[in-house]
Scaffold this motif. Structure first.
Motif, PDB file in Angstrom:
ATOM      1  N   MET A   1     -14.541 -44.805  57.145  1.00 38.59           N
ATOM      2  CA  MET A   1     -15.934 -44.609  57.572  1.00 38.59           C
ATOM      3  C   MET A   1     -16.153 -43.157  58.006  1.00 38.59           C
ATOM      4  O   MET A   1     -15.291 -42.579  58.663  1.00 38.59           O
ATOM      5  N   ASP A   2     -17.264 -42.645  57.667  1.00 40.42           N
ATOM      6  CA  ASP A   2     -17.627 -41.264  58.009  1.00 40.42           C
ATOM      7  C   ASP A   2     -17.641 -41.072  59.542  1.00 40.42           C
ATOM      8  O   ASP A   2     -18.036 -41.966  60.285  1.00 40.42           O
ATOM      9  N   ASN A   3     -17.200 -39.896  59.986  1.00 38.40           N
ATOM     10  CA  ASN A   3     -17.107 -39.630  61.437  1.00 38.40           C
ATOM     11  C   ASN A   3     -18.412 -39.909  62.177  1.00 38.40           C
ATOM     12  O   ASN A   3     -18.428 -40.567  63.211  1.00 38.40           O
ATOM     13  N   THR A   4     -19.517 -39.375  61.607  1.00 38.30           N
ATOM     14  CA  THR A   4     -20.797 -39.516  62.300  1.00 38.30           C
ATOM     15  C   THR A   4     -21.207 -40.979  62.410  1.00 38.30           C
ATOM     16  O   THR A   4     -21.653 -41.445  63.467  1.00 38.30           O
ATOM     17  N   ILE A   5     -21.026 -41.714  61.339  1.00 39.28           N
ATOM     18  CA  ILE A   5     -21.431 -43.129  61.379  1.00 39.28           C
ATOM     19  C   ILE A   5     -20.554 -43.913  62.352  1.00 39.28           C
ATOM     20  O   ILE A   5     -21.043 -44.687  63.179  1.00 39.28           O
ATOM     21  N   LEU A   6     -19.262 -43.638  62.295  1.00 37.07           N
ATOM     22  CA  LEU A   6     -18.367 -44.341  63.211  1.00 37.07           C
ATOM     23  C   LEU A   6     -18.757 -44.047  64.664  1.00 37.07           C
ATOM     24  O   LEU A   6     -18.817 -44.943  65.518  1.00 37.07           O
ATOM     25  N   TRP A   7     -19.071 -42.798  64.930  1.00 36.41           N
ATOM     26  CA  TRP A   7     -19.432 -42.424  66.304  1.00 36.41           C
ATOM     27  C   TRP A   7     -20.739 -43.078  66.721  1.00 36.41           C
ATOM     28  O   TRP A   7     -20.885 -43.588  67.821  1.00 36.41           O
ATOM     29  N   GLN A   8     -21.711 -43.103  65.789  1.00 36.19           N
ATOM     30  CA  GLN A   8     -22.992 -43.747  66.133  1.00 36.19           C
ATOM     31  C   GLN A   8     -22.802 -45.241  66.412  1.00 36.19           C
ATOM     32  O   GLN A   8     -23.359 -45.784  67.360  1.00 36.19           O
TER      33      GLN A   8
END
Ligand code: ADP
Ligand code: MG
Length: 459
Positions: A1-8
């Protein structure tokens, strides 16, 4: 999963577990810099946030990550830039940052020394030598947030004023001055003023005498951060309150920060104009409590570490067990203990030396003794104090008896009622509240109580 999506996704899950202000404070400048199958690396803005997240939230964070990526087993933190927001906890790792800050202080130039002196700050009070625990965590977090805001010249609105209150010796002055010192260290262009309220009052008085009020206001309005310590001294000083009100309004309108301390919350400072009371409480009000035993030990260890001194564990524990309410007294005991232990190398001898600075457990006293002492002091027979009569001169002594039976003997409201003329517990509660009110408003009453307590314990 992409960093930004995982963080969101993770932030969304965190919202279920933590309050909004908590998330805003701790996760604002945090992001994922790297993820592997089993590990996520988060970038955090400074060491303070890093330690906080590590100590307080790492478990929660991990479980939130696992909701999106069940294989993640670890969360790591790296500091994204090396600005000097190096406030930390008590861990040993800190010594390197403390050394850095000492080095910084030793390199201070002459103009800088003058600048510091005009700020009124004492450079010995820093975040590096301030120990953080549950007892002062919130006050510290607020102080750190203000420091970050001012030193980054952010326009973001933040609680204003910050109002920190506690009993004496629990670190208000230290914390307030640490904000100022840290800002001066990071951002030399910021104008910081620290002033104890009694000094502020004297300035106002002499400005009135010299018809110089407008100048003093102008001067204060030039500060980026104004710290007034022990603001309870505004009580009853009408002219000083008026000047304070003007300065307060002008500074806050310009988005400048005000930080205040007091020995009590705004709503119980007596003789304060209502408009001032509402300003004092209109930002963030936070208290500092008494440190726990473990926290007292941490404070003692930190003080020893800073002075490069050592004491056996049993002496450290002994001091922490016996001095609970005041960190300044802990420091006093520590100085004594170090000298005594250096000369005698004996725990028993050191303990003896500490006898007059430690809190001895209170002698057990009887309700009869309390009633007897109050009766002697006012020269009113016990029978009358305990009677049902509503004569005015009996009311205060009776309320005082109730108060002392609760505070000094530790009786329940019901048993106090039984001892004081068979009254019910709501009457007792009211009586105690009245005595407490009287205690806050009336210095003479405070003295009376001290004299009576002295007699209770020493006769
Ligand atoms: P207050 O203003 O609340 O009366 P101070 O800030 O003067 O208390 O603190 C009393 C003493 O205790 C100071 O010498 C201060 O450095 C020390 N002290 C208070 N809190 C801490 C802390 N959290 N860590 C280290 N030292 C502390
Ligand atoms: Mg103080």
């Amino acid at each position: 999963m992409d960093n930004t999506i995982l963080w969101q996704n993770t932030l969304k899950s965190l919202e279920q577990k933590l309050s909004k202000p908590s998330i805003a404070t701790w996760f604002k400048n945090v992001s994922i810099v790297k993820q592997t199958e089993k590990e996520v690396v988060l970038s955090v803005p400074n060491i303070f946030v890093k330690e906080w997240l590590q100590n307080k939230f790492s478990q929660k964070l991990l479980s939130c990550f696992q909701q999106s990526s069940p294989d993640i087993k670890r969360v790591k933190f790296v500091i994204s830039n090396n600005n000097n927001n190096s406030a930390t906890t008590t861990s040993k790792k800190r010594s390197s940052s403390s050394n850095k800050s000492k080095a910084k202080i030793s390199k201070i130039s002459q103009p800088e020394i003058e600048f510091r002196q005009s700020s009124g700050l004492n450079p010995k009070y820093t975040f590096e030598n301030f120990v953080i625990g549950d007892f002062n965590q919130l006050a510290y977090a607020c102080a750190a947030a203000i420091t970050r805001k001012i030193s980054s010249s952010s326009k973001k609105r933040i609680y204003n004023p910050l109002f920190v209150y506690s009993k004496v010796g629990l670190g208000k002055t230290h914390l307030l001055e640490a904000i100022g010192n840290e800002i001066i260290n990071i951002k030399k262009t910021k104008k910081v003023k620290y002033i104890p309220c009694p000094n502020f009052t004297s300035q106002v008085i002499s400005a009135i005498r010299n018809q110089d009020i407008e100048n003093i206001i102008k001067n204060y309005n030039s500060f980026d951060l104004l710290i007034i310590d022990d603001i309870e001294f505004l009580a009853g000083k009408e002219k000083t309150q008026e000047i304070f009100f003007r300065i307060f309004n002008e500074l806050t309108e310009k988005g400048k920060q005000i930080v205040l301390s007091s020995d009590r919350p705004p709503q119980v400072i007596e003789n304060l104009e209502e408009r001032i009371r509402s300003r004092l409480g209109g930002g963030m009000v936070t208290d500092i409590n008494q440190p726990s035993f473990e926290e007292r030990v941490a404070i003692i260890e930190k003080k020893l570490e800073d002075k490069k001194e050592t004491l056996p564990k049993e002496i450290i524990d002994f001091i922490a067990q016996h001095i609970k309410k005041n960190i300044r007294e802990i420091e006093g005991a520590l100085v004594k203990a170090v000298i005594s232990y250096e000369t005698t190398r004996s725990f028993e001898e050191t303990k003896k030396q500490l006898k007059d600075v430690i809190e001895t457990p209170k002698k057990k006293i009887s309700p009869g003794k309390v009633i007897g002492c109050v009766s002697d002091f006012y020269d009113i027979p016990q029978k009358e104090i305990l009677s049902q009569s509503r004569k005015k001169e009996l009311v205060t002594p009776r309320q005082l008896v109730m108060y002392l039976l609760r505070e000094e003997v530790g009786l329940s409201l019901t048993s106090i009622g039984m001892k004081v003329g068979n009254r019910d517990h709501t009457t007792v509660k009211y009586g105690i509240r009245k005595a407490e009110e009287n205690l806050r408003k009336n210095r003479e009453f405070l003295n009376t109580i001290e004299v009576i307590k002295e007699r209770i314990y020493n006769t």
